[in-house]
Scaffold this active site. Structure first.
Site, PDB file in Angstrom:
ATOM      1  N   ARG A  57      -2.731 -10.383   4.538  1.00 52.97           N
ATOM      2  CA  ARG A  57      -3.082 -10.505   3.121  1.00 52.97           C
ATOM      3  C   ARG A  57      -1.962  -9.840   2.333  1.00 52.97           C
ATOM      4  O   ARG A  57      -1.769  -8.641   2.451  1.00 52.97           O
ATOM      5  CB  ARG A  57      -4.429  -9.802   2.919  1.00 52.97           C
ATOM      6  CG  ARG A  57      -4.946  -9.804   1.505  1.00 52.97           C
ATOM      7  CD  ARG A  57      -6.261  -9.017   1.420  1.00 52.97           C
ATOM      8  NE  ARG A  57      -6.738  -8.965   0.050  1.00 52.97           N
ATOM      9  CZ  ARG A  57      -6.304  -8.088  -0.844  1.00 52.97           C
ATOM     10  NH1 ARG A  57      -5.397  -7.198  -0.523  1.00 52.97           N
ATOM     11  NH2 ARG A  57      -6.784  -8.110  -2.071  1.00 52.97           N
ATOM     12  N   LYS A 112       0.842  -1.202   0.000  1.00 56.12           N
ATOM     13  CA  LYS A 112       0.000   0.000   0.000  1.00 56.12           C
ATOM     14  C   LYS A 112       0.874   1.248   0.000  1.00 56.12           C
ATOM     15  O   LYS A 112       2.054   1.202   0.304  1.00 56.12           O
ATOM     16  CB  LYS A 112      -0.987  -0.051   1.166  1.00 56.12           C
ATOM     17  CG  LYS A 112      -2.094  -1.068   0.846  1.00 56.12           C
ATOM     18  CD  LYS A 112      -3.268  -1.045   1.759  1.00 56.12           C
ATOM     19  CE  LYS A 112      -4.292  -2.065   1.211  1.00 56.12           C
ATOM     20  NZ  LYS A 112      -5.261  -2.471   2.215  1.00 56.12           N
TER      21      LYS A 112
HETATM   22  N1  PMM Z   1      -7.055  -4.223   0.513  1.00 59.30           N
HETATM   23  C1  PMM Z   1      -7.313  -4.260  -0.809  1.00 59.30           C
HETATM   24  C2  PMM Z   1      -8.233  -5.169  -1.347  1.00 59.30           C
HETATM   25  N2  PMM Z   1      -8.886  -6.036  -0.536  1.00 59.30           N
HETATM   26  N3  PMM Z   1      -9.300  -6.912   1.601  1.00 59.30           N
HETATM   27  C3  PMM Z   1      -9.087  -6.893   2.926  1.00 59.30           C
HETATM   28  N4  PMM Z   1      -9.754  -7.754   3.729  1.00 59.30           N
HETATM   29  N5  PMM Z   1      -8.207  -6.026   3.495  1.00 59.30           N
HETATM   30  C4  PMM Z   1      -7.504  -5.121   2.759  1.00 59.30           C
HETATM   31  O1  PMM Z   1      -6.724  -4.341   3.350  1.00 59.30           O
HETATM   32  C5  PMM Z   1      -7.710  -5.101   1.341  1.00 59.30           C
HETATM   33  C6  PMM Z   1      -8.639  -6.027   0.799  1.00 59.30           C
HETATM   34  C7  PMM Z   1      -6.599  -3.312  -1.718  1.00 59.30           C
HETATM   35  O2  PMM Z   1      -5.345  -3.803  -2.065  1.00 59.30           O
HETATM   36  P1  PMM Z   1      -5.010  -4.609  -3.461  1.00 59.30           P
HETATM   37  O3  PMM Z   1      -5.658  -3.840  -4.582  1.00 59.30           O
HETATM   38  O4  PMM Z   1      -3.538  -4.640  -3.524  1.00 59.30           O
HETATM   39  O5  PMM Z   1      -5.573  -5.991  -3.397  1.00 59.30           O
END
Ligand code: PMM
Length: 273
Positions: free
Chosen positions: A250, A211
């Site tokens: 994650r 991020k």
């Molecule tokens: N961040 C993103 C997408 N999905 N789901 C959860 N549970 N927590 C998060 O912090 C989260 C998520 C955005 O990041 P990405 O686009 O790199 O997947």
């Protein structure tokens, strides 16, 4: 949380994901990438077909399903535990029918009021993230008195509502939603006070990987060619979050986080010896 933190390997099957730029849109590449993440130590593969990057527009659920479902089926057939990152109840239901055992909803049920019913009915695990509004509005929603206590309070009332709608406590995993209507300072405050979110009594997932606030750390020319400079700091966050009791993390780069969690395991074993 005791025991090793779960690693959710991120598989974005979107053409506009900020971190992998659509490189996994192709079905075979997506499956191969998921298998490589499992080999590197991922416990669960989190598949998403709609970008939630700041400013992103919503995707038609039908397009989302066309991106996500074939990959869900293929991974479930291979015995891989699958979570699906969606805000749409129709996609969630189709994903569970295709073999997903976890629904990861960044809106915690607020974007689609049909979501709670699907989760209550299917009995799958449900990751409810702290959310104040859609990606194209969230920068204007980052106003807090005290971030960890505000997030805790808002998650608590979300949980109460989800339970009223028939979801069982055992299904719930909570996520403070780093970067979602939160600036860098907010994210670090939440990480440093993760215990306040954990004190709600549910497993907690942390999503810091690659991020913007991680990319904003000093770089010091410390990584080699071909390595994303945000992956080492992400792995350190994984270790610190796991040590602070997180249920799971994650991440995009599974290998570096798995190594970081090995350190946490050894550290804890040292404490128990
Ligand atoms: N961040 C993103 C997408 N999905 N789901 C959860 N549970 N927590 C998060 O912090 C989260 C998520 C955005 O990041 P990405 O686009 O790199 O997947």
């Amino acid at each position: 949380m005791t025991g090793r933190a779960k690693v959710l390997g991120i598989l974005n099957v979107t053409p506009d994901s900020f971190s992998d730029g659509g490189e996994h849109l192709d079905f075979d590449a997506a499956v191969a990438h998921a298998e490589a993440m499992v080999a590197a130590g991922a416990d669960i593969i989190d598949i998403g077909g709609e970008s939630t990057r700041p400013g992103a527009e919503r995707v038609d659920p039908e397009i989302e399903r066309a991106r996500v479902l074939p990959v869900v089926v293929a991974l479930a057939e291979r015995g891989i535990e699958v979570s699906v990152d969606t805000m749409n109840a129709s996609t969630a239901l189709a994903a569970v029918r295709s073999g997903a055992s976890i629904i990861n909803d960044v809106s915690g049920g607020l974007a689609d009021l049909g979501m709670a019913g699907v989760i209550a009915e299917t009995r799958v695990k449900y990751i409810a993230m702290h959310w104040r509004g859609p990606s194209n509005e969230m920068v204007t929603l980052a106003d807090y008195r005290d971030v960890p206590s505000d997030v805790r309070r808002e998650l608590k009332s979300r949980v109460a509502e989800l339970l009223v709608q028939g979801i069982d406590e055992q299904q719930l995993i909570l996520d403070p939603g780093l970067g979602f209507a939160k600036d860098a300072r907010h994210n670090w405050q939440l990480l440093s006070r993760l215990g306040e979110i954990e004190s709600l009594g549910y497993p907690v997932l942390v999503g810091a990987s690659r991020k913007r606030f991680v990319g904003a750390l000093p770089q010091r020319n410390r990584v080699g060619a071909g390595v994303d400079p945000r992956d080492l700091p992400t792995a350190v966050i994984s270790a610190l979050a796991a040590h602070a009791g997180a249920w799971g993390v994650r991440v995009h780069d599974v290998a570096s986080t798995a190594a970081a969690l090995d350190v946490v395991d050894a550290w804890r074993a040292g404490a128990d010896a």
